[in-house]
Design a protein around this motif. Structure first.
Motif, mmCIF file in Angstrom:
data_model
loop_
_atom_site.group_PDB
_atom_site.id
_atom_site.type_symbol
_atom_site.label_atom_id
_atom_site.label_comp_id
_atom_site.label_asym_id
_atom_site.label_seq_id
_atom_site.Cartn_x
_atom_site.Cartn_y
_atom_site.Cartn_z
ATOM 1 N N MET A 329 0.835 -1.207 0.000
ATOM 2 C CA MET A 329 0.000 0.000 0.000
ATOM 3 C C MET A 329 0.868 1.255 0.000
ATOM 4 S SD MET A 329 -2.783 -1.164 2.848
ATOM 5 C CE MET A 329 -3.668 0.373 2.923
ATOM 6 N N GLY A 330 2.125 1.098 0.451
ATOM 7 C CA GLY A 330 3.012 2.262 0.484
ATOM 8 C C GLY A 330 4.155 2.153 -0.501
ATOM 9 N N LYS A 331 3.932 1.437 -1.622
ATOM 10 C CA LYS A 331 5.069 1.222 -2.537
ATOM 11 C C LYS A 331 5.529 2.521 -3.208
ATOM 12 C CE LYS A 331 2.520 -0.613 -6.557
ATOM 13 N NZ LYS A 331 1.696 0.587 -6.560
ATOM 14 N N ASP A 332 4.629 3.480 -3.324
ATOM 15 C CA ASP A 332 5.013 4.755 -3.946
ATOM 16 C C ASP A 332 5.217 5.871 -2.930
ATOM 17 O OD1 ASP A 332 4.742 3.598 -6.463
ATOM 18 O OD2 ASP A 332 2.558 3.917 -6.399
ATOM 19 N N ASN A 333 5.006 5.562 -1.656
ATOM 20 C CA ASN A 333 5.086 6.608 -0.626
ATOM 21 C C ASN A 333 5.200 5.929 0.742
ATOM 22 O OD1 ASN A 333 4.506 8.511 1.341
ATOM 23 N ND2 ASN A 333 2.946 9.551 0.127
ATOM 24 N N PHE A 334 6.373 6.056 1.369
ATOM 25 C CA PHE A 334 6.630 5.316 2.617
ATOM 26 C C PHE A 334 5.630 5.654 3.727
ATOM 27 C CE2 PHE A 334 8.900 9.279 3.405
ATOM 28 C CZ PHE A 334 8.670 9.514 4.748
ATOM 29 N N THR A 335 4.993 6.833 3.655
ATOM 30 C CA THR A 335 4.073 7.206 4.742
ATOM 31 C C THR A 335 2.782 6.375 4.706
ATOM 32 O OG1 THR A 335 2.908 8.967 3.545
ATOM 33 C CG2 THR A 335 4.943 9.596 4.672
ATOM 34 N N MET A 336 2.594 5.657 3.594
ATOM 35 C CA MET A 336 1.380 4.823 3.472
ATOM 36 C C MET A 336 1.657 3.348 3.788
ATOM 37 S SD MET A 336 -0.592 7.169 2.067
ATOM 38 C CE MET A 336 -1.761 6.735 0.829
ATOM 39 N N ILE A 337 2.881 3.010 4.143
ATOM 40 C CA ILE A 337 3.192 1.610 4.469
ATOM 41 C C ILE A 337 2.594 1.303 5.841
ATOM 42 C CG2 ILE A 337 5.022 -0.068 4.966
ATOM 43 C CD1 ILE A 337 6.905 1.696 3.206
ATOM 44 N N PRO A 338 1.730 0.298 5.960
ATOM 45 C CA PRO A 338 1.182 -0.011 7.291
ATOM 46 C C PRO A 338 2.323 -0.308 8.275
ATOM 47 C CG PRO A 338 0.087 -1.319 5.589
ATOM 48 C CD PRO A 338 1.222 -0.608 4.921
ATOM 49 N N ASN A 339 2.273 0.331 9.404
ATOM 50 C CA ASN A 339 3.361 0.224 10.391
ATOM 51 C C ASN A 339 3.178 -1.012 11.266
ATOM 52 O OD1 ASN A 339 4.405 3.582 11.414
ATOM 53 N ND2 ASN A 339 3.885 2.844 9.382
ATOM 54 N N GLY A 340 4.182 -1.870 11.313
ATOM 55 C CA GLY A 340 4.133 -2.979 12.261
ATOM 56 C C GLY A 340 4.735 -4.248 11.693
ATOM 57 N N ALA A 341 5.032 -5.191 12.597
ATOM 58 C CA ALA A 341 5.639 -6.476 12.212
ATOM 59 C C ALA A 341 5.298 -7.516 13.283
ATOM 60 C CB ALA A 341 7.149 -6.326 12.094
ATOM 61 N N ALA A 342 5.526 -8.786 12.915
ATOM 62 C CA ALA A 342 5.245 -9.888 13.852
ATOM 63 C C ALA A 342 6.379 -10.036 14.865
ATOM 64 C CB ALA A 342 5.073 -11.188 13.073
ATOM 65 N N GLY A 343 6.068 -10.615 16.020
ATOM 66 C CA GLY A 343 7.113 -10.826 17.022
ATOM 67 C C GLY A 343 6.707 -11.667 18.218
ATOM 68 N N VAL A 344 5.394 -11.897 18.391
ATOM 69 C CA VAL A 344 4.937 -12.552 19.626
ATOM 70 C C VAL A 344 5.525 -13.962 19.779
ATOM 71 C CG1 VAL A 344 2.774 -13.541 18.682
ATOM 72 C CG2 VAL A 344 2.864 -12.848 21.083
#
Ligand code: URP
Ligand code: ZN
Ligand code: ZN
Length: 475
Positions: A329-344
């Motif tokens: 979703m943020g391939k053309d604009n980093f501010t639109m990349i959903p923030n977060g990652a897995a880790g639990v």
């Protein structure tokens, strides 16, 4: 149903000793030498040569969170199952109303989504705005709903962010209620302006995400949150701390006698900002806020030392995965990349390997940071967070003799990337017991949708010396 765990080395935040643990109907009912299984049909597990830990508690996860135009990829069932495979038997998620939406209405929605969890769960209640009914809603959330912890975001302007006036009110009311305020500390206004300026200059790739959120603005917000907490004598818990400036602000507050807590996450201890430059947009998988920091400037050392010397209090994960497709979703604009990652699922093995076996802290501290402190801070102790008679039978049997490699190919989370891809780990949870039932053994999950329970909590008010509000204004 009974369960006997024999000959393991029990590790709590304070002790290490070899003993048997006897479990009945979901509760630990006996700890001692040479206990015998009582009753027919009970399970006996030989834990010789292995550690017996209390179930780990993740104080910071986001299951099926609607965020940045999409929804985080692990729902409550998948996310809590992924947690169990990694030794996490209880999660604290976040209930986040939209600005202007009722907290109680959102809590009802959140509960209806969370009830498919396979392990126990609770939440922090986010306050995303302030109005006439907010103080009364906060009271009901604590006193009627059993949710004595709040969350404020000082970033994500236009979405979850509160301004300083709103933060002031949340701290004031939380102090009256004896509730804790968890804080995402970044200066959201500064982030927004930096983002706009970068985008205007054509700086659009994921490598600009950390440029838009420097450590100085995290340190500034941490200091501001702690100042407002101190003003009212509220207890603040700074989530996902990433940097030296932020640790310094927390340490300053603690040295001045303020009652406050700090949390970091494995990614901030072990990764550096070179991840954002991975080719083919792979850097997007690491986009989270605050960002992963540069290797120089002392950020990593400040965090590791804070964990060792007691200035930091807990390690959560901020589990909030998005698939690569979602990240696009943020391939053309980093501010639109959903923030977060897995880790639990990664936390225990990563902390055991890079914390304990590399001599940064000991086994008891591992238990304290990942189980006992989250339980104590958020009102789950002594029901959870320790191995003791009367406690919930949430138990992790950990074999330190094995080695493995973390990978998205083998994890249970629905995330198709792992930010710990290829990380070598020592030891693994061989058996994970939640509510007295074996839910994970020998690499396989055996879970039941909806078996997790909402855990109601009570406030754990602490004296927070240094309240600076004039006495005339105090209730
Ligand atoms: O990037 C992050 N951390 N995503 C989850 C939301 C939050 O800020 O914790
Ligand atoms: Zn956050
Ligand atoms: Zn978070």
């Amino acid at each position: 149903m009974s369960l006997l765990i024999k000959n393991g080395e029990i590790v709590t935040a304070t002790d290490r000793y070899v003993a048997d643990v006897f479990v009945k109907d979901g509760t630990i009912v006996g700890i001692g030498k040479d206990l015998a299984a009582q009753g027919a049909g009970g399970t006996v597990i030989d834990a010789s040569g292995q550690f017996v830990f209390p179930g780990f508690i993740d104080p910071h996860v986001h299951m099926e969170l609607p965020f940045m135009g999409t929804v985080s990829a692990d729902d409550f069932e998948a996310g809590t199952a992924s947690g169990l495979a990694g030794g996490t038997t209880c999660i604290i998620d976040f209930c986040i109303p939209a600005r202007g939406q009722s907290m109680l209405a959102m809590l009802a929605e959140w509960k209806s989504k969370a009830k498919k969890s396979v392990a126990d769960y609770t939440c922090h209640m986010a306050v995303t705005g302030w109005g006439d009914g907010s103080a009364e809603e906060m009271r009901k959330v604590v006193q009627q709903e059993g949710v004595p912890s709040f969350k404020v975001f000082m970033a994500y302007k236009g979405a979850f962010m509160v301004d300083d006036g709103e933060l002031y009110h949340v701290m004031q009311e939380a102090a009256k209620l004896g509730a804790i305020v968890a804080v995402h500390a970044e200066n959201g206004d500064a982030v927004l302006h930096l983002q706009r300026e970068l985008v205007a200059k054509g700086c659009l790739g994921p490598e600009y995400h950390p440029v838009s959120r420097p450590s100085s603005i995290e340190g500034e917000a941490t200091n501001r949150a702690l100042t407002l907490a101190r003003l009212h004598g509220a207890t603040a818990y700074i989530v996902h701390m990433t940097c030296r400036e932020s640790v310094e602000a927390l340490v300053r507050a603690k040295l001045e006698g303020q009652h406050c807590y700090g949390e970091t996450c494995p990614q901030y201890l072990l990764l550096d900002d070179s991840v954002f430059t991975k080719p083919n947009f792979e850097g997007s998988s690491y986009v989270m806020s605050p960002p992963i920091r540069p290797p120089h400037m002392g950020h990593h050392d400040a965090l590791w030392r804070g964990l060792a010397n007691g200035m930091l209090d807990s390690v959560g994960t901020d589990h909030c995965p998005f698939t690569f497709e979602q990240k696009k979703m943020g391939k053309d604009n980093f501010t639109m990349i959903p923030n977060g990652a897995a880790g639990v699922e990664d936390r225990l093995q990563i902390l055991y390997t890079y914390g304990v076996t590399e001599g940064r802290f000991d086994l008891q501290r591992l238990v304290e940071l990942g189980s006992t402190n989250p339980a104590r801070i958020f009102g789950l102790y002594p029901r959870k967070g320790t191995i003791a008679v009367g406690a919930d039978a949430d138990i992790v049997i950990y074999d330190p003799s094995t080695t493995g490699v973390r990978s998205a190919k083998t994890h249970f989370s629905k995330a198709d990337r792992s930010i710990f891809e290829g990380f070598k780990v020592k030891g693994q949870p061989t058996t994970v017991i939640a509510n007295g039932r074996v839910q994970f053994a020998n690499g396989k999950l055996d879970v039941e949708r909806g078996a997790g329970r909402f855990v109601a909590r009570k406030p754990t008010p602490r004296v927070s010396p240094g309240a600076e509000q004039p006495a005339a204004l105090r209730a």
